[in-house]
Write a protein that holds these residues in place. Structure first.
Motif, PDB file in Angstrom:
ATOM      1  N   LYS A 114      -6.041   7.955 -13.802  1.00  0.00           N
ATOM      2  CA  LYS A 114      -6.411   6.658 -14.007  1.00  0.00           C
ATOM      3  C   LYS A 114      -6.171   5.674 -13.353  1.00  0.00           C
ATOM      4  CE  LYS A 114      -6.078   7.866 -19.173  1.00  0.00           C
ATOM      5  NZ  LYS A 114      -4.743   8.196 -20.204  1.00  0.00           N
ATOM      6  N   PRO A 115      -7.759   4.750 -13.027  1.00  0.00           N
ATOM      7  CA  PRO A 115      -6.797   3.465 -12.000  1.00  0.00           C
ATOM      8  C   PRO A 115      -5.349   3.275 -12.375  1.00  0.00           C
ATOM      9  CG  PRO A 115      -9.048   3.590 -12.418  1.00  0.00           C
ATOM     10  CD  PRO A 115      -9.040   4.229 -13.172  1.00  0.00           C
ATOM     11  N   VAL A 116      -4.752   2.420 -11.281  1.00  0.00           N
ATOM     12  CA  VAL A 116      -3.704   1.712 -10.799  1.00  0.00           C
ATOM     13  C   VAL A 116      -3.911   0.907 -10.513  1.00  0.00           C
ATOM     14  CG1 VAL A 116      -1.037   1.337 -10.349  1.00  0.00           C
ATOM     15  CG2 VAL A 116      -2.190   4.451 -10.708  1.00  0.00           C
ATOM     16  N   TYR A 117      -3.375  -1.067 -10.909  1.00  0.00           N
ATOM     17  CA  TYR A 117      -3.984  -2.039 -10.901  1.00  0.00           C
ATOM     18  C   TYR A 117      -1.804  -2.259 -11.295  1.00  0.00           C
ATOM     19  CZ  TYR A 117      -4.015  -6.784  -9.733  1.00  0.00           C
ATOM     20  OH  TYR A 117      -4.370  -8.091  -8.847  1.00  0.00           O
ATOM     21  N   GLN A 118      -1.191  -2.754 -10.255  1.00  0.00           N
ATOM     22  CA  GLN A 118       0.254  -2.804 -10.012  1.00  0.00           C
ATOM     23  C   GLN A 118       0.763  -4.392  -9.299  1.00  0.00           C
ATOM     24  OE1 GLN A 118       2.276  -1.178 -12.109  1.00  0.00           O
ATOM     25  NE2 GLN A 118       3.600  -3.200 -12.145  1.00  0.00           N
ATOM     26  N   GLN A 119       1.323  -5.234  -9.995  1.00  0.00           N
ATOM     27  CA  GLN A 119       1.756  -6.554  -9.384  1.00  0.00           C
ATOM     28  C   GLN A 119       3.435  -6.230  -9.212  1.00  0.00           C
ATOM     29  OE1 GLN A 119       0.385  -9.679  -9.813  1.00  0.00           O
ATOM     30  NE2 GLN A 119       1.806 -10.540  -8.731  1.00  0.00           N
ATOM     31  N   ALA A 123       0.841  -1.048  -0.059  1.00  0.00           N
ATOM     32  CA  ALA A 123       0.156  -0.354   0.484  1.00  0.00           C
ATOM     33  C   ALA A 123       0.799   1.073  -0.258  1.00  0.00           C
ATOM     34  CB  ALA A 123      -1.103  -0.872   1.453  1.00  0.00           C
ATOM     35  N   GLU A 124       2.007   1.520   0.831  1.00  0.00           N
ATOM     36  CA  GLU A 124       3.064   2.338   1.183  1.00  0.00           C
ATOM     37  C   GLU A 124       3.359   2.951  -0.505  1.00  0.00           C
ATOM     38  OE1 GLU A 124       5.805   1.116   3.838  1.00  0.00           O
ATOM     39  OE2 GLU A 124       3.823   1.963   5.456  1.00  0.00           O
ATOM     40  N   ALA A 125       3.877   1.747  -1.783  1.00  0.00           N
ATOM     41  CA  ALA A 125       4.546   1.207  -1.964  1.00  0.00           C
ATOM     42  C   ALA A 125       3.316   2.115  -3.588  1.00  0.00           C
ATOM     43  CB  ALA A 125       4.572   0.539  -2.965  1.00  0.00           C
ATOM     44  N   GLY A 126       1.928   1.927  -3.183  1.00  0.00           N
ATOM     45  CA  GLY A 126       1.385   3.193  -4.019  1.00  0.00           C
ATOM     46  C   GLY A 126       0.783   3.601  -4.014  1.00  0.00           C
ATOM     47  N   THR A 173      -6.512   7.076  -2.252  1.00  0.00           N
ATOM     48  CA  THR A 173      -6.163   5.484  -1.650  1.00  0.00           C
ATOM     49  C   THR A 173      -5.723   4.478  -2.453  1.00  0.00           C
ATOM     50  OG1 THR A 173      -8.273   6.053  -1.230  1.00  0.00           O
ATOM     51  CG2 THR A 173      -8.265   3.695  -1.109  1.00  0.00           C
ATOM     52  N   ALA A 174      -4.961   4.191  -1.839  1.00  0.00           N
ATOM     53  CA  ALA A 174      -3.594   2.462  -2.103  1.00  0.00           C
ATOM     54  C   ALA A 174      -4.155   1.574  -1.193  1.00  0.00           C
ATOM     55  CB  ALA A 174      -2.625   2.797  -1.507  1.00  0.00           C
ATOM     56  N   ILE A 175      -4.789   0.125  -2.032  1.00  0.00           N
ATOM     57  CA  ILE A 175      -5.020  -0.789  -0.913  1.00  0.00           C
ATOM     58  C   ILE A 175      -3.759  -1.740  -1.808  1.00  0.00           C
ATOM     59  CG2 ILE A 175      -6.174  -3.354  -0.689  1.00  0.00           C
ATOM     60  CD1 ILE A 175      -8.995  -0.768  -2.401  1.00  0.00           C
ATOM     61  N   GLY A 176      -2.777  -2.061  -1.149  1.00  0.00           N
ATOM     62  CA  GLY A 176      -2.272  -3.480  -0.581  1.00  0.00           C
ATOM     63  C   GLY A 176      -2.606  -5.307  -0.968  1.00  0.00           C
ATOM     64  N   ASN A 177      -2.341  -5.768  -1.751  1.00  0.00           N
ATOM     65  CA  ASN A 177      -3.173  -7.102  -1.533  1.00  0.00           C
ATOM     66  C   ASN A 177      -1.561  -8.177  -1.956  1.00  0.00           C
ATOM     67  OD1 ASN A 177      -4.352  -9.324  -1.638  1.00  0.00           O
ATOM     68  ND2 ASN A 177      -6.278  -8.278  -2.371  1.00  0.00           N
ATOM     69  N   ASN A 178      -1.495  -9.114  -0.665  1.00  0.00           N
ATOM     70  CA  ASN A 178      -0.517  -9.995  -0.974  1.00  0.00           C
ATOM     71  C   ASN A 178      -1.561 -11.692   0.111  1.00  0.00           C
ATOM     72  OD1 ASN A 178       1.905 -12.166  -0.463  1.00  0.00           O
ATOM     73  ND2 ASN A 178       3.249 -10.564   0.750  1.00  0.00           N
ATOM     74  N   LYS A 179      -1.875 -12.342  -0.846  1.00  0.00           N
ATOM     75  CA  LYS A 179      -2.478 -13.699  -0.751  1.00  0.00           C
ATOM     76  C   LYS A 179      -3.586 -13.436  -0.214  1.00  0.00           C
ATOM     77  CE  LYS A 179       1.458 -16.165  -0.385  1.00  0.00           C
ATOM     78  NZ  LYS A 179       2.198 -17.155   0.186  1.00  0.00           N
ATOM     79  N   GLY A 180      -4.679 -12.647  -0.334  1.00  0.00           N
ATOM     80  CA  GLY A 180      -5.757 -11.947   0.179  1.00  0.00           C
ATOM     81  C   GLY A 180      -5.734 -11.281   1.536  1.00  0.00           C
ATOM     82  N   ILE A 181      -4.696 -10.945   1.855  1.00  0.00           N
ATOM     83  CA  ILE A 181      -4.644 -10.498   3.145  1.00  0.00           C
ATOM     84  C   ILE A 181      -4.447  -8.918   2.446  1.00  0.00           C
ATOM     85  CG2 ILE A 181      -3.022  -9.266   4.938  1.00  0.00           C
ATOM     86  CD1 ILE A 181      -4.808 -11.808   5.009  1.00  0.00           C
ATOM     87  N   SER A 236      -3.334  -1.637  -5.245  1.00  0.00           N
ATOM     88  CA  SER A 236      -4.096  -0.548  -6.209  1.00  0.00           C
ATOM     89  C   SER A 236      -4.020   1.007  -5.779  1.00  0.00           C
ATOM     90  CB  SER A 236      -5.616  -1.466  -6.551  1.00  0.00           C
ATOM     91  OG  SER A 236      -6.265  -1.222  -5.768  1.00  0.00           O
ATOM     92  N   VAL A 237      -4.312   1.367  -6.618  1.00  0.00           N
ATOM     93  CA  VAL A 237      -4.443   2.827  -7.046  1.00  0.00           C
ATOM     94  C   VAL A 237      -5.662   3.734  -7.556  1.00  0.00           C
ATOM     95  CG1 VAL A 237      -3.515   5.429  -6.757  1.00  0.00           C
ATOM     96  CG2 VAL A 237      -2.083   2.774  -5.957  1.00  0.00           C
TER      97      VAL A 237
END
Length: 302
Positions: free
Chosen positions: A77-82, A50-53, A267-275, A89-90
């Protein structure tokens, strides 16, 4: 003898069962602890994502070379990044596309969907408590519910400078009280400010309010702009009699509107294996020496 052997066997069996139960419980506790440690690592990783976002958002805003700002800019534009094993996502929204609830009139609030009784409560709250620091304060208003709060959240903001030429006596009184000016003095100063409107420069306030109050007020006020005419909704623009098909370019519109936004809600959301971990931030963008500089002025982790 056989009976003694039988009793011993039963005792041994019970002991084995007891030890098995203890071992199972021990293994279960180890698994729980291992799972907790794993979840903590995933949560820490999700927060880092999320901080990276937020860093990604700051990069987009810092490298935005398109003036005026518009809804076609890259940062909209929405951001979705691996990133590694996770993703972030941002979403970025400029706060100048909204009306500032700290100086919105009752008419403006009603036209943007707030019930009249709630609008009056908000104005009364501003008079008694000064300007709102964040929209979450609105939840303390009598009659506020989740649906109405979501509507307010989408249409209003507390970020951005207050246009000193558009603010009335009550708004200015609330602004001064918010900066801990005594109520009676705040009312007198507000009356004098209104009598001298319009101001061509905020420095003109210095002779009215004095050095100490002016130094506090200066970062929060402006004499022009406030709402981004390129990103604001048609509903908000219509309150000022603006038809989006024929945007006016005259001196009176410049007093109310701007074409460049300073405050951005990220708003930045970090997701790692569903967490997942979420960070809500307000980034302020100002230009220095021909380049954008980004400052975070609000940060909330969920």
């Amino acid at each position: 003898m056989n009976r003694e052997h039988g009793i011993a066997l039963v005792l041994v069996l019970w002991l084995v069962l007891a030890l098995s139960g203890i071992a199972s419980g021990f293994i279960y506790m180890i698994r729980l602890e291992a799972q907790a440690v794993s979840n903590q690592k995933l949560e820490a990783s999700a927060l880092a994502l999320a901080e990276a976002g937020i860093v990604h958002a700051a990069f987009l805003l810092k490298n935005d070379n398109t003036i005026p700002d518009s809804l076609d800019d890259e940062w909209t534009k929405p951001v979705y990044q691996q990133l590694g094993e996770g993703t972030y996502s941002v979403t970025i929204i400029d706060e100048e596309r909204k009306a500032n609830i700290n100086y919105a009139s009752e008419t403006t609030m009603v036209k943007l969907g707030i019930r009249q009784d709630i609008s009056k409560e908000i104005i009364e709250y501003r008079k008694n408590n000064g300007m709102l620091d964040t929209l979450s304060e609105i939840r303390m208003i009598n009659g506020m519910d989740d649906d109405l709060y979501r509507l307010i959240e989408n249409s209003f903001t507390t970020w951005g400078e207050i246009n000193i030429n558009l603010a009335d006596r009550d708004v200015l009184t609330g602004l001064l009280i918010g900066f801990e000016v005594e109520a009676n003095k705040a009312s007198i100063l507000a009356e004098e400010i209104v009598s001298k409107q319009p101001f061509t420069n905020i420095d003109n306030l210095l002779e009215i309010v004095g050095d100490e109050i002016y130094s506090i007020l200066k970062p929060a006020i402006t004499t022009a702009g406030g709402i981004n005419i390129n990103t604001a909704s048609e509903a908000l623009l219509s309150i000022y009699g603006i038809d989006t098909r024929s945007i006016p370019d005259n001196e009176s519109s410049q007093e109310i509107f701007t074409v460049s936004s300073k405050y951005f809600s990220v708003t930045a959301i970090g997701n790692n294996k569903g967490i997942c971990k979420t960070i809500h931030a307000i980034l302020k963008r100002i230009q220095k020496n021909g380049k954008w500089e980004i400052e975070d002025v609000y940060w909330l982790e969920d």
